[in-house]
Design a protein around this motif. Structure first.
Motif, PDB file in Angstrom:
ATOM      1  N   ARG A 251       7.900 -13.084  -2.383  1.00 32.88           N
ATOM      2  CA  ARG A 251       7.124 -12.668  -3.561  1.00 32.88           C
ATOM      3  C   ARG A 251       5.630 -12.681  -3.261  1.00 32.88           C
ATOM      4  NH1 ARG A 251       8.414 -16.090  -8.474  1.00 32.88           N
ATOM      5  NH2 ARG A 251       7.511 -17.634  -7.086  1.00 32.88           N
TER       6      ARG A 251
ATOM      7  N   LEU B 214       4.704  -9.615  -1.504  1.00 32.99           N
ATOM      8  CA  LEU B 214       4.592  -8.461  -2.401  1.00 32.99           C
ATOM      9  C   LEU B 214       3.306  -8.518  -3.222  1.00 32.99           C
ATOM     10  CD1 LEU B 214       5.704  -5.860  -3.499  1.00 32.99           C
ATOM     11  CD2 LEU B 214       7.155  -7.172  -5.068  1.00 32.99           C
ATOM     12  N   ARG B 215       2.934  -9.716  -3.679  1.00 34.87           N
ATOM     13  CA  ARG B 215       1.653  -9.856  -4.398  1.00 34.87           C
ATOM     14  C   ARG B 215       0.511  -9.363  -3.519  1.00 34.87           C
ATOM     15  NH1 ARG B 215       1.962 -13.114  -9.095  1.00 34.87           N
ATOM     16  NH2 ARG B 215      -0.258 -12.800  -9.336  1.00 34.87           N
TER      17      ARG B 215
ATOM     18  N   LEU C 291       0.575  -5.523  -3.194  1.00 36.73           N
ATOM     19  CA  LEU C 291       0.088  -4.823  -4.386  1.00 36.73           C
ATOM     20  C   LEU C 291      -1.427  -4.943  -4.507  1.00 36.73           C
ATOM     21  CD1 LEU C 291       2.948  -5.708  -6.906  1.00 36.73           C
ATOM     22  CD2 LEU C 291       2.426  -3.469  -5.911  1.00 36.73           C
ATOM     23  N   ARG C 292      -1.965  -6.130  -4.191  1.00 35.32           N
ATOM     24  CA  ARG C 292      -3.427  -6.277  -4.211  1.00 35.32           C
ATOM     25  C   ARG C 292      -4.057  -5.382  -3.155  1.00 35.32           C
ATOM     26  NH1 ARG C 292      -2.847 -12.607  -4.508  1.00 35.32           N
ATOM     27  NH2 ARG C 292      -2.891 -12.960  -6.757  1.00 35.32           N
TER      28      ARG C 292
ATOM     29  N   ASP D  59      -4.287  -1.865  -4.112  1.00 36.85           N
ATOM     30  CA  ASP D  59      -5.338  -1.665  -5.111  1.00 36.85           C
ATOM     31  C   ASP D  59      -6.739  -1.900  -4.556  1.00 36.85           C
ATOM     32  OD1 ASP D  59      -3.920  -0.855  -7.354  1.00 36.85           O
ATOM     33  OD2 ASP D  59      -3.493  -2.899  -8.018  1.00 36.85           O
ATOM     34  N   GLY D  60      -6.838  -2.149  -3.256  1.00 35.73           N
ATOM     35  CA  GLY D  60      -8.143  -2.358  -2.653  1.00 35.73           C
ATOM     36  C   GLY D  60      -8.748  -3.728  -2.907  1.00 35.73           C
ATOM     37  N   LEU D  61      -7.923  -4.672  -3.350  1.00 38.77           N
ATOM     38  CA  LEU D  61      -8.437  -6.025  -3.611  1.00 38.77           C
ATOM     39  C   LEU D  61      -8.371  -6.905  -2.370  1.00 38.77           C
ATOM     40  CD1 LEU D  61      -6.634  -6.526  -7.041  1.00 38.77           C
ATOM     41  CD2 LEU D  61      -9.112  -6.372  -6.730  1.00 38.77           C
ATOM     42  N   GLU D  62      -7.516  -6.548  -1.416  1.00 33.46           N
ATOM     43  CA  GLU D  62      -7.372  -7.292  -0.162  1.00 33.46           C
ATOM     44  C   GLU D  62      -7.180  -6.262   0.945  1.00 33.46           C
ATOM     45  OE1 GLU D  62      -4.273 -10.277  -0.561  1.00 33.46           O
ATOM     46  OE2 GLU D  62      -5.252 -11.196  -2.281  1.00 33.46           O
TER      47      GLU D  62
ATOM     48  N   PRO E 107       2.910   1.159  -5.789  1.00 34.07           N
ATOM     49  CA  PRO E 107       3.038   0.147  -6.854  1.00 34.07           C
ATOM     50  C   PRO E 107       4.017   0.534  -7.971  1.00 34.07           C
ATOM     51  CG  PRO E 107       0.749   0.315  -6.200  1.00 34.07           C
ATOM     52  CD  PRO E 107       1.475   1.417  -5.475  1.00 34.07           C
ATOM     53  N   GLU E 108       4.039   1.813  -8.360  1.00 30.83           N
ATOM     54  CA  GLU E 108       4.981   2.196  -9.424  1.00 30.83           C
ATOM     55  C   GLU E 108       6.423   1.975  -8.992  1.00 30.83           C
ATOM     56  OE1 GLU E 108       4.624   5.668 -11.725  1.00 30.83           O
ATOM     57  OE2 GLU E 108       2.470   5.473 -12.044  1.00 30.83           O
TER      58      GLU E 108
ATOM     59  N   VAL F 105       7.243  -1.733  -9.108  1.00 29.22           N
ATOM     60  CA  VAL F 105       7.581  -2.241 -10.446  1.00 29.22           C
ATOM     61  C   VAL F 105       9.081  -2.062 -10.706  1.00 29.22           C
ATOM     62  CG1 VAL F 105       7.260  -1.893 -12.932  1.00 29.22           C
ATOM     63  CG2 VAL F 105       5.279  -1.845 -11.412  1.00 29.22           C
TER      64      VAL F 105
ATOM     65  N   GLN G 266       3.041   5.359 -16.517  1.00 29.60           N
ATOM     66  CA  GLN G 266       3.970   5.976 -15.572  1.00 29.60           C
ATOM     67  C   GLN G 266       4.387   7.334 -16.114  1.00 29.60           C
ATOM     68  OE1 GLN G 266       6.278   2.220 -15.266  1.00 29.60           O
ATOM     69  NE2 GLN G 266       6.130   2.586 -13.072  1.00 29.60           N
TER      70      GLN G 266
ATOM     71  N   ARG H 132      -7.131   2.673 -11.957  1.00 29.34           N
ATOM     72  CA  ARG H 132      -6.358   1.598 -12.569  1.00 29.34           C
ATOM     73  C   ARG H 132      -5.988   0.613 -11.450  1.00 29.34           C
ATOM     74  NH1 ARG H 132      -0.484   1.254 -14.102  1.00 29.34           N
ATOM     75  NH2 ARG H 132      -0.150  -0.971 -14.108  1.00 29.34           N
ATOM     76  N   ILE H 133      -6.239  -0.650 -11.706  1.00 28.76           N
ATOM     77  CA  ILE H 133      -6.049  -1.701 -10.701  1.00 28.76           C
ATOM     78  C   ILE H 133      -5.178  -2.799 -11.291  1.00 28.76           C
ATOM     79  CG2 ILE H 133      -7.242  -3.515  -9.372  1.00 28.76           C
ATOM     80  CD1 ILE H 133      -7.938  -0.815  -8.354  1.00 28.76           C
ATOM     81  N   GLY H 134      -4.176  -3.238 -10.546  1.00 26.97           N
ATOM     82  CA  GLY H 134      -3.343  -4.360 -10.974  1.00 26.97           C
ATOM     83  C   GLY H 134      -2.454  -4.009 -12.153  1.00 26.97           C
TER      84      GLY H 134
ATOM     85  N   TRP I 230       0.767  -4.708 -12.380  1.00 30.10           N
ATOM     86  CA  TRP I 230       2.089  -4.288 -11.913  1.00 30.10           C
ATOM     87  C   TRP I 230       3.179  -5.274 -12.299  1.00 30.10           C
ATOM     88  CZ3 TRP I 230       1.217   0.522 -11.166  1.00 30.10           C
ATOM     89  CH2 TRP I 230       0.028   0.959 -10.581  1.00 30.10           C
TER      90      TRP I 230
ATOM     91  N   GLU J 141       5.910 -10.656 -12.329  1.00 29.11           N
ATOM     92  CA  GLU J 141       6.510 -11.299 -11.156  1.00 29.11           C
ATOM     93  C   GLU J 141       5.613 -11.240  -9.920  1.00 29.11           C
ATOM     94  OE1 GLU J 141       8.637 -13.789 -10.354  1.00 29.11           O
ATOM     95  OE2 GLU J 141      10.095 -12.735 -11.606  1.00 29.11           O
ATOM     96  N   ALA J 142       4.896 -10.139  -9.727  1.00 26.16           N
ATOM     97  CA  ALA J 142       4.155  -9.978  -8.470  1.00 26.16           C
ATOM     98  C   ALA J 142       2.756  -9.405  -8.662  1.00 26.16           C
ATOM     99  CB  ALA J 142       4.951  -9.087  -7.506  1.00 26.16           C
ATOM    100  N   SER J 143       2.245  -9.475  -9.911  1.00 20.56           N
ATOM    101  CA  SER J 143       0.902  -8.939 -10.141  1.00 20.56           C
ATOM    102  C   SER J 143       0.319  -9.639 -11.376  1.00 20.56           C
ATOM    103  CB  SER J 143       0.998  -7.423 -10.304  1.00 20.56           C
ATOM    104  OG  SER J 143      -0.271  -6.839 -10.476  1.00 20.56           O
TER     105      SER J 143
ATOM    106  N   ARG K 263     -14.117  -5.126  -8.359  1.00 27.82           N
ATOM    107  CA  ARG K 263     -13.469  -3.931  -7.804  1.00 27.82           C
ATOM    108  C   ARG K 263     -13.826  -2.705  -8.645  1.00 27.82           C
ATOM    109  NH1 ARG K 263     -11.972  -0.129  -5.667  1.00 27.82           N
ATOM    110  NH2 ARG K 263      -9.913   0.532  -4.964  1.00 27.82           N
TER     111      ARG K 263
END
Lengths: 292, 292
Positions: free
Chosen positions: A160, A163-164, A167-168, A171-174, A191-192, A195, B84, B141-143, B145, B148-150, B240
């Motif tokens: 998990r 996956l976190r 996803l970050r 989104d350009g966070l990491e 990301p979609e 989900v 979505q 749009r960021i995060g 998701w 569970e994982a966002s 961001r």
């Protein structure tokens, strides 16, 4: 009770995905092995005991013995889901064909196996995780309260976290490195899709992402950081058992080899090499329980 | 299209738990408000649009107008679950009684509301979280998701961290302070009860544990650490959006006030006070969409 000279001893390691059995003689020498389906008492004590009996039947056949031999079999059962009293009582209430049967948890037999039937502690890191130790008549159980809010160091929480991170990263966070790329690919590519993947995923599915963290730990700093964080949690579990009084603490489970070299110096110092596996522990339980 | 002089403008904020509507005149002056049930397009576009219509009917009644007025109403709908494409297309395919209706996401109207209908970004921290910004025709749009994982900084993940801490504390792995005590109490009093609680819990239930983190942040270092960690994630989301080009970034949602003073210095520097709420943004959408 003192078992008859022709007594047989059966160890059963019943887990959430399969049930393994090993038949031994009074000296603990293996005679045969067998496998069957899941044996988690939380999902039904009847089905769990049935799985044990089926694995036992396969082990008897493997040893060249027929079902008449059940009456000579003293069983030691280590089952998932019997740590909670309801599961334990339900499993004990089930009828069984054995001459006798002792019942304990899957982690207690892992501990017995790791320490040759003697005292010690074990940190088990598989899809989930749990820490357990026994000294004389005292025992302690730490962690292992499930994927969602516990199971430190387990493959499912590690997956998990992968996956976190993915996803970050998407989104350009990491930074978007190899771990993020592989993990996102495994859950559908974006990301979609992730989900939707998460909506159908349980601990086993999250656990399938954990090997990606291991595979990229050398090349991707994000993977190394996740593994180090998990290893620090595993170190804390090992030290907690040592602090409680366990003199030997072993690592067991599918991720044991991954964490062992990454534990803290303090945790390394209390670590002992396992002497055997859970099935060895179950046989030791059978031998110990059938002898006065 | 240029609306007739007697045109009415309706903003709808449709979320997972309820749907709010506000009726306004051509100058944006409020005429009436109404509320109905959940309007999450992911759980059924028909039900979501029905909830919008029901809230609109209540707003018309509140303004002293009857259902004949629907033909004069230009609606701006901001709905959960239409980010979505499948949810968006399904919602657009639903019949509706409005003279016109523009459709966007719940977070896009929150952004419009926070910036008086103009450009900017918003980080929404409620039970979940999401970051969104718009500049001219570009949006990001960021995060957001999922639990569970966002959903960094959301109340549900924060509540889950509180429970992780409580379970570790119960096992002697971390200090057992007020946060651990209150959290464990809320889930049944001990780890075994917590396992059962978690088995029946979704994001909304985990979210109920978040206020305990806030309540104990001054007195319990564990609570302060969890809040600071979450605030750092929220800071990253705000930065961001700023890095993408949003000149104003606002915090919105139930936890906005909790995080605002704990954001990093950099994030504080880009933060702007929201000019209005999501319903203001929905009315702005209705006004903007009905005017050429």
């Amino acid at each position: 009770m003192s078992p008859e000279p022709s007594a047989l001893f059966l160890g059963v390691d019943g887990g959430g995905t399969r049930c393994r059995a090993r038949l031994a003689d009074a000296q603990g020498r293996p005679l045969g092995e067998g496998v069957s389906g899941p044996a988690n008492a939380r999902r039904g004590a009847g089905a769990a005991i049935s799985a044990c009996v089926e694995a036992a039947r396969a082990a008897l056949a493997n040893a060249g013995l027929d079902q008449d031999a059940f009456g000579r079999v003293h069983a030691g059962l280590g089952l998932a889901g019997v740590c909670q009293s309801a599961g334990r009582e339900a499993a004990l209430a089930e009828p069984h064909p054995f001459a006798s049967r002792a019942l304990t948890t899957d982690f207690a037999i892992a501990c017995l196996g790791a320490h040759g039937g003697g005292d010690g502690g074990v940190v088990i890191v598989g899809t989930g995780s749990v820490a357990y130790a026994r000294t004389g008549d005292h025992e302690i159980r730490i962690g292992g309260w499930g994927f969602e809010a516990s199971d430190d160091g387990g493959g499912a929480p590690l997956g998990r976290e992968a996956l976190r991170h993915a996803l970050r990263a998407a989104d350009g966070l990491e930074p978007f490195g190899p771990l993020a790329r592989d993990t996102l690919e495994a859950v559908g590519g974006d990301p979609e899709a992730a989900v939707a993947w998460v909506g159908a995923a349980g601990p086993a599915e999250f656990g399938t992402l954990a090997p990606k963290v291991v595979a990229h730990a050398d090349a991707d700093p994000a993977a190394a950081a996740l593994l180090d964080e998990a290893a620090a949690r595993v170190s804390a579990l090992a030290l907690r058992l040592a602090g409680w009084g366990a003199e030997r603490v072993a690592l067991a489970g599918g991720l044991a080899g991954v964490y062992a070299p990454r534990l803290s110096r303090d945790a390394q110092a209390v670590l002992a090499t396992p002497l055997g596996d859970p099935l060895d522990g179950a046989v030791a339980l059978a031998l110990r329980s059938a002898r006065p």
